[in-house]
Scaffold this active site. Structure first.
Site: not given
Length: 364
Positions: A45, A222, A224, A249, A253, A291, A293-294, A339, A341
């Protein structure tokens, strides 16, 4: 000072070159975790990002074979206030700075990371780079501007595995995951619960995935922009017609976009191991590892109609009120933004893996 950080808006932060010599560009972000520097660097990520570590000392316990979250380093560089190369810590296989150098990853220490983070919090995460002091700021700035924006960027194709892989072969429950950047901690948590986890490249067509006839599908984290992954959204819509789907995560989305919700870029993202998230059904609050950014756009605490039927938002981030969980009511599908985990981080949400497995077993 032998190196410097340059951001696309022209802000400069001087320091000393560590790790591999040379330049690195990417989106400059920060993470607030006080440990887990090796896990962060190897987390897919963080692909094409330069990580600013807010903790004052990095490298205190070296690096080890067990702390890899993938098969390579995905982050483009590391920015630190103080970096050490400890090699004699319990469990250490190598020093942190030696490890960065051995893998060709530039780093910089001696940076006023407080000032850098305050700037990112004020102006937003942006492109930038680590450069040797011998390079002119004009040349460095040209390299920064040549770095593609994170908005609209499909990085899932860059980090996905080249061919299918099976973990936990012989497990009682078969789950297929589309690999957009899975972490080893996620694989380990499923295998420990008796799951045969089958990973497929993220570009695998829906009909090929359905032909495997698993007990369900899992959407993983992941890097992007999820808005650039329309092919994955279409695949998910097809998968939802026959099997339960759960995600975390980036998977959260993508599932939300499949339901017709929108995503947007956060000003500076959520990265670290100290994010409080409230479960709207129980009222309980978990400290989570994050973690991303979107984020998903949506109104909390209300039932709504999505493209896939009735839905409700289930979890909220207590820092900024953003959506942290989503459940479809007419088909078996749910997701969380954080997350469970950890890897690294608190273990407050490990029970979600038990809940995921129970849902898959119930539908099997």
């Amino acid at each position: 000072m032998s190196a410097y950080v340059l951001l696309e808006d022209g802000e400069r932060f001087d320091g000393d070159a560590v790790g591999a010599l040379g330049a690195a560009t990417g989106e400059v972000v920060f993470t607030t975790g006080m440990s887990g520097y090796q896990e962060s660097m190897t987390d897919p990520s963080f692909a094409r990002q330069i990580i600013t570590f807010t903790t004052a000392h990095v490298g205190n316990y070296g690096v080890s074979g067990g702390a890899w979250e993938s098969d390579r380093i995905h982050a483009a560089g590391a920015i630190m206030r103080e970096a050490v190369n400890t090699t004699d810590a319990p469990g250490a296989d190598q020093g942190w700075l030696d490890w960065l150098a051995a893998h060709g990853i530039p780093g910089i220490a001696g940076v006023d990371t407080r000032a850098l983070v305050r700037h990112i919090r004020s102006e937003g995460a942006m492109r930038g780079g680590i450069f040797p002091a011998s390079m002119s700021a004009a040349d460095a700035h040209d390299l920064v501007l040549a770095e593609p924006s994170m908005v609209g960027r499909d990085l899932a194709r860059e980090v996905t595995l080249p061919e299918p892989v099976v973990h936990g072969e012989g497990g009682e429950l078969r789950i297929v995951a589309l690999d957009t950047g899975i972490k080893r901690s996620i694989v380990r948590n499923f295998v420990q619960r008796g799951v045969q986890l089958e990973l497929y490249p993220c570009t695998t067509p829906a009909d090929e995935l359905l032909a495997t006839d698993p007990d369900g599908f899992f959407l993983v984290p992941g890097p992007g922009d999820p808005a650039a992954l329309g092919y994955l959204v279409d695949t998910i819509r097809t998968l939802l017609s026959s099997k339960p789907v759960f995600g975390i995560c980036l998977g959260h989305q993508l599932l939300s976009r499949a339901a017709g919700l929108e995503t947007f870029k956060l000003p500076f993202g959520h990265r670290g191991a100290n994010h409080p998230v409230k479960d709207l059904a129980t009222g309980r609050i978990a400290i989570t590892s994050q973690n991303h950014g979107f984020a998903v756009a949506g109104e909390l605490g209300v039932r709504l109609e999505s493209d896939l039927g009735a839905a409700e938002l289930t979890h909220v981030n207590l820092y900024d009120g953003t959506v942290e969980g989503f459940r479809l009511l007419d088909v078996p599908a749910a997701c969380v933004q954080y997350h469970p985990e950890a890897g690294p981080g608190p273990n407050d949400s490990l029970g979600l893996f038990d809940a995921f497995v129970a849902e898959f077993e119930h539908a099997a």
